[in-house]
Design an enzyme around this catalytic site. Structure first.
Site, PDB file in Angstrom:
ATOM      1  N   TYR A 172     -12.683  -3.217  -2.729  1.00 38.16           N
ATOM      2  CA  TYR A 172     -13.178  -2.944  -1.382  1.00 38.16           C
ATOM      3  C   TYR A 172     -14.705  -2.883  -1.324  1.00 38.16           C
ATOM      4  O   TYR A 172     -15.262  -2.142  -0.499  1.00 38.16           O
ATOM      5  CB  TYR A 172     -12.542  -1.656  -0.845  1.00 38.16           C
ATOM      6  CG  TYR A 172     -11.097  -1.825  -0.402  1.00 38.16           C
ATOM      7  CD1 TYR A 172     -10.710  -2.899   0.409  1.00 38.16           C
ATOM      8  CD2 TYR A 172     -10.116  -0.907  -0.767  1.00 38.16           C
ATOM      9  CE1 TYR A 172      -9.399  -3.066   0.821  1.00 38.16           C
ATOM     10  CE2 TYR A 172      -8.791  -1.066  -0.346  1.00 38.16           C
ATOM     11  CZ  TYR A 172      -8.445  -2.149   0.447  1.00 38.16           C
ATOM     12  OH  TYR A 172      -7.142  -2.311   0.866  1.00 38.16           O
ATOM     13  N   LYS A 208       0.824  -1.214   0.000  1.00 40.39           N
ATOM     14  CA  LYS A 208       0.000   0.000   0.000  1.00 40.39           C
ATOM     15  C   LYS A 208       0.859   1.266   0.000  1.00 40.39           C
ATOM     16  O   LYS A 208       2.073   1.210   0.222  1.00 40.39           O
ATOM     17  CB  LYS A 208      -0.918  -0.032   1.232  1.00 40.39           C
ATOM     18  CG  LYS A 208      -1.937  -1.173   1.222  1.00 40.39           C
ATOM     19  CD  LYS A 208      -2.884  -1.044   2.411  1.00 40.39           C
ATOM     20  CE  LYS A 208      -3.934  -2.138   2.421  1.00 40.39           C
ATOM     21  NZ  LYS A 208      -4.935  -1.926   3.484  1.00 40.39           N
ATOM     22  N   HIS A 240      -2.115  -5.267   1.838  1.00 35.27           N
ATOM     23  CA  HIS A 240      -3.329  -6.074   1.731  1.00 35.27           C
ATOM     24  C   HIS A 240      -2.887  -7.503   1.424  1.00 35.27           C
ATOM     25  O   HIS A 240      -1.905  -7.694   0.707  1.00 35.27           O
ATOM     26  CB  HIS A 240      -4.220  -5.582   0.580  1.00 35.27           C
ATOM     27  CG  HIS A 240      -5.266  -6.590   0.210  1.00 35.27           C
ATOM     28  ND1 HIS A 240      -6.430  -6.734   0.924  1.00 35.27           N
ATOM     29  CD2 HIS A 240      -5.285  -7.550  -0.754  1.00 35.27           C
ATOM     30  CE1 HIS A 240      -7.136  -7.721   0.398  1.00 35.27           C
ATOM     31  NE2 HIS A 240      -6.457  -8.235  -0.619  1.00 35.27           N
ATOM     32  N   THR A 264      -5.728  -6.466  10.924  1.00 36.67           N
ATOM     33  CA  THR A 264      -5.972  -5.209  10.198  1.00 36.67           C
ATOM     34  C   THR A 264      -5.456  -3.994  10.963  1.00 36.67           C
ATOM     35  O   THR A 264      -4.803  -3.122  10.389  1.00 36.67           O
ATOM     36  CB  THR A 264      -7.498  -5.045   9.957  1.00 36.67           C
ATOM     37  OG1 THR A 264      -7.994  -6.240   9.361  1.00 36.67           O
ATOM     38  CG2 THR A 264      -7.776  -3.861   9.045  1.00 36.67           C
ATOM     39  N   ARG A 302      -1.193 -14.147   5.867  1.00 40.10           N
ATOM     40  CA  ARG A 302      -2.019 -13.381   6.824  1.00 40.10           C
ATOM     41  C   ARG A 302      -1.385 -13.399   8.221  1.00 40.10           C
ATOM     42  O   ARG A 302      -1.408 -12.408   8.932  1.00 40.10           O
ATOM     43  CB  ARG A 302      -3.452 -13.937   6.872  1.00 40.10           C
ATOM     44  CG  ARG A 302      -4.255 -13.741   5.587  1.00 40.10           C
ATOM     45  CD  ARG A 302      -4.832 -12.347   5.422  1.00 40.10           C
ATOM     46  NE  ARG A 302      -5.903 -12.037   6.335  1.00 40.10           N
ATOM     47  CZ  ARG A 302      -6.742 -11.007   6.169  1.00 40.10           C
ATOM     48  NH1 ARG A 302      -6.633 -10.187   5.130  1.00 40.10           N
ATOM     49  NH2 ARG A 302      -7.678 -10.770   7.048  1.00 40.10           N
ATOM     50  N   PHE A 354     -15.791   5.315   6.617  1.00 44.60           N
ATOM     51  CA  PHE A 354     -14.356   5.564   6.424  1.00 44.60           C
ATOM     52  C   PHE A 354     -13.882   5.277   4.996  1.00 44.60           C
ATOM     53  O   PHE A 354     -12.727   5.528   4.662  1.00 44.60           O
ATOM     54  CB  PHE A 354     -13.524   4.766   7.436  1.00 44.60           C
ATOM     55  CG  PHE A 354     -13.754   3.268   7.397  1.00 44.60           C
ATOM     56  CD1 PHE A 354     -14.570   2.657   8.339  1.00 44.60           C
ATOM     57  CD2 PHE A 354     -13.155   2.489   6.430  1.00 44.60           C
ATOM     58  CE1 PHE A 354     -14.779   1.273   8.316  1.00 44.60           C
ATOM     59  CE2 PHE A 354     -13.352   1.109   6.388  1.00 44.60           C
ATOM     60  CZ  PHE A 354     -14.174   0.496   7.337  1.00 44.60           C
ATOM     61  N   ARG A 368       2.618  -5.581   9.915  1.00 46.89           N
ATOM     62  CA  ARG A 368       1.814  -4.443  10.359  1.00 46.89           C
ATOM     63  C   ARG A 368       2.246  -3.979  11.756  1.00 46.89           C
ATOM     64  O   ARG A 368       2.264  -2.783  12.045  1.00 46.89           O
ATOM     65  CB  ARG A 368       0.324  -4.810  10.341  1.00 46.89           C
ATOM     66  CG  ARG A 368      -0.242  -4.835   8.922  1.00 46.89           C
ATOM     67  CD  ARG A 368      -1.601  -5.503   8.865  1.00 46.89           C
ATOM     68  NE  ARG A 368      -2.303  -5.255   7.607  1.00 46.89           N
ATOM     69  CZ  ARG A 368      -3.421  -5.897   7.247  1.00 46.89           C
ATOM     70  NH1 ARG A 368      -3.953  -6.803   8.045  1.00 46.89           N
ATOM     71  NH2 ARG A 368      -4.000  -5.627   6.090  1.00 46.89           N
ATOM     72  N   ASN A 383      -1.897   0.505   7.004  1.00 50.53           N
ATOM     73  CA  ASN A 383      -1.445  -0.790   7.514  1.00 50.53           C
ATOM     74  C   ASN A 383      -0.602  -1.594   6.530  1.00 50.53           C
ATOM     75  O   ASN A 383      -0.619  -2.815   6.517  1.00 50.53           O
ATOM     76  CB  ASN A 383      -2.649  -1.597   8.028  1.00 50.53           C
ATOM     77  CG  ASN A 383      -3.660  -1.894   6.937  1.00 50.53           C
ATOM     78  OD1 ASN A 383      -3.447  -1.533   5.780  1.00 50.53           O
ATOM     79  ND2 ASN A 383      -4.745  -2.558   7.284  1.00 50.53           N
ATOM     80  N   GLU A 419      -8.889 -12.082  -6.613  1.00 46.32           N
ATOM     81  CA  GLU A 419      -8.016 -10.901  -6.536  1.00 46.32           C
ATOM     82  C   GLU A 419      -6.822 -11.012  -7.478  1.00 46.32           C
ATOM     83  O   GLU A 419      -6.389 -10.008  -8.058  1.00 46.32           O
ATOM     84  CB  GLU A 419      -7.560 -10.692  -5.080  1.00 46.32           C
ATOM     85  CG  GLU A 419      -8.737 -10.293  -4.189  1.00 46.32           C
ATOM     86  CD  GLU A 419      -8.409 -10.206  -2.707  1.00 46.32           C
ATOM     87  OE1 GLU A 419      -7.259 -10.496  -2.309  1.00 46.32           O
ATOM     88  OE2 GLU A 419      -9.325  -9.845  -1.935  1.00 46.32           O
TER      89      GLU A 419
END
Ligand code: ADP
Length: 147
Positions: A49, A9, A115, A91, A85, A57, A102, A112, A126
């Site tokens: 998303y 990100k 993804h 998150t 993960r 948000f 993270r 964070n 994805e």
């Protein structure tokens, strides 16, 4: 063997942590099958998303995700979805353990770092969202560096 989809990100790019994060994935034994940098446009973000598009948000997430180009990675390995993960942590970066991506580099619940797909089914969707079929490679790794 599974292949999962990672996005590095804008905070990862702007914080110059792309190399460090990729190093962690490589050291955990994952194979890079695809790598692509691009700007995430609003349509793509709305699709990716969709599950949070109606949250208050979301406009902030949209702005954040467009603030720099992002890097998509296709990473392969045993049980890749769950293991990646685990490596990145939850998150909310403030709740992530030290030693996770993270926990070490993220700022909060939005900023964070990465993804990562949350199920094998979503990984397939994805990967198709961010890569053309010819951009994900199937190959053997025959020649190695010195250890
Ligand atoms: P994850 O990315 O861990 O799978 P979600 O799918 O729930 O988490 O959320 C997608 C992304 O939206 C998060 O990674 C984060 O950047 C952002 N986000 C989630 N919850 C919030 C929140 N409460 N406030 C701001 N941003 C959020």
């Amino acid at each position: 063997m599974e292949t999962t989809l990672i996005l590095l990100k804008p905070d990862c790019i702007a914080g110059r942590k792309a190399g460090e994060v990729l190093k962690r994935f490589e050291e955990a034994g994952f194979q890079i099958r695809g790598c692509r940098m691009f700007r995430a446009d609003p349509a793509l973000l709305r699709e990716h998303y969709a599950h949070i598009a109606d949250k208050p948000f979301f406009p902030e997430v949209e702005k954040f995700m467009q603030s720099t180009p992002v890097i998509a990675l296709a990473l392969a390995g045993d049980n890749a979805v769950a293991r990646v993960r685990d490596l990145i942590g939850p998150t909310d970066s403030r709740k992530a353990d030290k030693g996770t991506v993270r926990g070490d580099f993220g700022v909060d619940v939005m900023i964070n770092i990465v993804h990562a797909s949350d199920s094998n089914e979503n990984a397939q969707i994805e990967l198709g969202r961010f890569f053309q079929p010819g951009e994900i490679f199937d190959y053997e790794m025959r020649y190695h560096t010195r250890d």
